[in-house]
Design a protein around this motif. Sequence first.
Motif, short mmCIF file in Angstrom:
data_model
loop_
_atom_site.label_atom_id
_atom_site.label_comp_id
_atom_site.label_asym_id
_atom_site.label_seq_id
_atom_site.Cartn_x
_atom_site.Cartn_y
_atom_site.Cartn_z
N HIS B 182 50.31 50.85 36.11
CA HIS B 182 49.06 50.90 35.34
C HIS B 182 48.24 49.65 35.65
CE1 HIS B 182 52.05 53.11 32.62
NE2 HIS B 182 51.37 54.02 33.30
N ASN B 183 47.05 49.85 36.17
CA ASN B 183 46.20 48.72 36.55
C ASN B 183 45.87 47.83 35.36
OD1 ASN B 183 45.34 49.01 39.55
ND2 ASN B 183 45.25 51.10 38.75
N GLY B 184 45.70 48.41 34.19
CA GLY B 184 45.35 47.61 33.01
C GLY B 184 46.44 46.64 32.62
N ASP B 185 47.68 47.08 32.74
CA ASP B 185 48.83 46.22 32.43
C ASP B 185 48.84 45.03 33.39
OD1 ASP B 185 51.26 45.41 31.33
OD2 ASP B 185 52.34 47.25 31.84
N LEU B 186 48.61 45.29 34.66
CA LEU B 186 48.63 44.22 35.66
C LEU B 186 47.46 43.26 35.47
CD1 LEU B 186 49.72 46.17 38.86
CD2 LEU B 186 51.12 44.90 37.21
N ALA B 187 46.30 43.78 35.08
CA ALA B 187 45.15 42.90 34.84
C ALA B 187 45.46 41.91 33.72
CB ALA B 187 43.91 43.74 34.51
N ALA B 188 46.10 42.40 32.67
CA ALA B 188 46.43 41.53 31.55
C ALA B 188 47.49 40.49 31.95
CB ALA B 188 46.94 42.38 30.38
N ALA B 189 48.46 40.91 32.76
CA ALA B 189 49.50 39.98 33.22
C ALA B 189 48.90 38.92 34.15
CB ALA B 189 50.62 40.74 33.92
N ALA B 190 48.02 39.36 35.06
CA ALA B 190 47.39 38.42 36.00
C ALA B 190 46.57 37.38 35.25
CB ALA B 190 46.52 39.19 37.00
N ALA B 191 45.92 37.80 34.17
CA ALA B 191 45.11 36.87 33.38
C ALA B 191 45.98 35.79 32.73
CB ALA B 191 44.32 37.63 32.31
N CYS B 192 47.28 36.08 32.57
CA CYS B 192 48.23 35.09 32.03
C CYS B 192 48.89 34.28 33.14
CB CYS B 192 49.30 35.78 31.20
SG CYS B 192 48.66 36.58 29.72
N GLY B 193 48.51 34.53 34.39
CA GLY B 193 49.03 33.72 35.50
C GLY B 193 50.24 34.31 36.19
N LEU B 194 50.67 35.50 35.77
CA LEU B 194 51.82 36.12 36.43
C LEU B 194 51.41 36.69 37.78
CD1 LEU B 194 52.36 36.42 33.19
CD2 LEU B 194 54.17 38.00 33.92
N LYS B 195 52.36 36.81 38.70
CA LYS B 195 52.15 37.60 39.89
C LYS B 195 52.23 39.07 39.49
CE LYS B 195 53.62 34.42 43.53
NZ LYS B 195 53.89 33.15 42.83
N THR B 196 51.73 39.95 40.36
CA THR B 196 51.61 41.36 39.99
C THR B 196 52.04 42.27 41.13
OG1 THR B 196 49.29 41.21 40.66
CG2 THR B 196 49.74 41.10 38.29
N ALA B 197 52.63 43.40 40.78
CA ALA B 197 53.02 44.39 41.79
C ALA B 197 52.70 45.78 41.24
CB ALA B 197 54.51 44.28 42.11
N PHE B 198 51.97 46.55 42.06
CA PHE B 198 51.56 47.91 41.66
C PHE B 198 52.36 48.93 42.45
CE2 PHE B 198 49.01 51.76 42.28
CZ PHE B 198 48.64 52.06 40.98
#
Lengths: 238, 238
Positions: B182-198
């Motif tokens: 889910h792109n929205g989940d990753l956007a929120a995680a990225a805003a907290c500084g986490l790396k992201t994988a879709f």
Amino acid sequence: MAVQALIFDVFGTLVDWRGSIARQLAPVFTAKGIGTDPAAFADAWRARYDPAMDPVREGLEAYRPLDDLHLENLRHTLLQFGLSDRFETAELDEMNRVWERLDPWEDVVPALTRLKRDYLIAPCSNGSIAMMARLATHGALPWDCVLGADIARSYKPDPEVYRAAVNALRLDAGEVVMVASHNGDLAAAAACGLKTAFVPRPGEHGPGQTSDLRAEGAWTWVAEDLVQLCDLLDGPAL
Amino acid sequence: MAVQALIFDVFGTLVDWRGSIARQLAPVFTAKGIGTDPAAFADAWRARYDPAMDPVREGLEAYRPLDDLHLENLRHTLLQFGLSDRFETAELDEMNRVWERLDPWEDVVPALTRLKRDYLIAPCSNGSIAMMARLATHGALPWDCVLGADIARSYKPDPEVYRAAVNALRLDAGEVVMVASHNGDLAAAAACGLKTAFVPRPGEHGPGQTSDLRAEGAWTWVAEDLVQLCDLLDGPAL
């Protein structure tokens, strides 16, 4: 009420903290030409464990994970042994991680593997989630989840720790067994309505151990070790 | 910063909630002579998921575990389909437990097993610890610990959920990868500084799915499935 989950004390009950710390510190001390007995150092470090948690249990200080208390206690212990100037900050951080590499007693992995087939199993320790997860990696402990101090934001024997564990599992207290080698831990769990299981660990504190050599309460089960506890749980319902 | 841990969205990303619920409800409906399409019922039940969490996310209501919201949503969904009088309370409780028996997509267990060798792995879901532990039992998901809503006492995409997960692991945000379909989940995680994988899950919502069919942000990794994500993580460092 049928048992649905078992939650476990970890330091002493499942892992040999004293022997593991001594084994890991020995080469560190040797490399620096430090003559201190690593087992005596482990004992002194651990002796600061309970007093360090008291202000949190009493509500005088905000909850901090045990990793932080261990690091402070390490600094005090080094001072006590006259070793404060022998380690850099990064070395202290690394030394503090011995708590993530404690070896399980030999009955632990076979018993947890067997219990996991029929029950939810989780640590209910004063260690943090991070510490418990890394200990599980080190010792191949097959947990279903990690409960304990971090989710309660307090330390055992604060009743809130046992209650938070039961609530997190969405069970009734009578469906959960607290497993420990410490009578005090079981007394606190029993007071919250949990079932209790005692296994002795007469080697936890080394050859001179005098405490918790036997069950001192009317615990639901008393076993010689965790494999025997599996047998008792497989037996006739209470 | 090197990756130390991967945390995972669960519903949709790891488990097929729609197919699993439809498969479990089909015989229940048949036994009662109910003609409702179980997949349509699953969709309607799930449609109430996000709105039910909003008051908690907005701080208007105290945190309650998702199990409780699912049960309320089930009652509303039965009302919507004219089925309110067809189930006893105990049957509703049992029906609500379908969320503990959702089947993982076929790449999930091989990929988690491989990732666990090199990284800490944990769910970071809006589901409760109890739900995640039972889902792990059902699907043989080899978690190191369970993070997510219960430890944050809020629901994604509240930043507190990602921060609480990172803090529980005692890592820096940049050492943790949020994995989701889910792109929205990753956007929120990225805003907290986490790396992201879709990873796309084009079957999550059935044949008519229109959302989250592809990566819609500059995620750290984009993979076809979780096994390919393992390969990407094994590749040259970023």
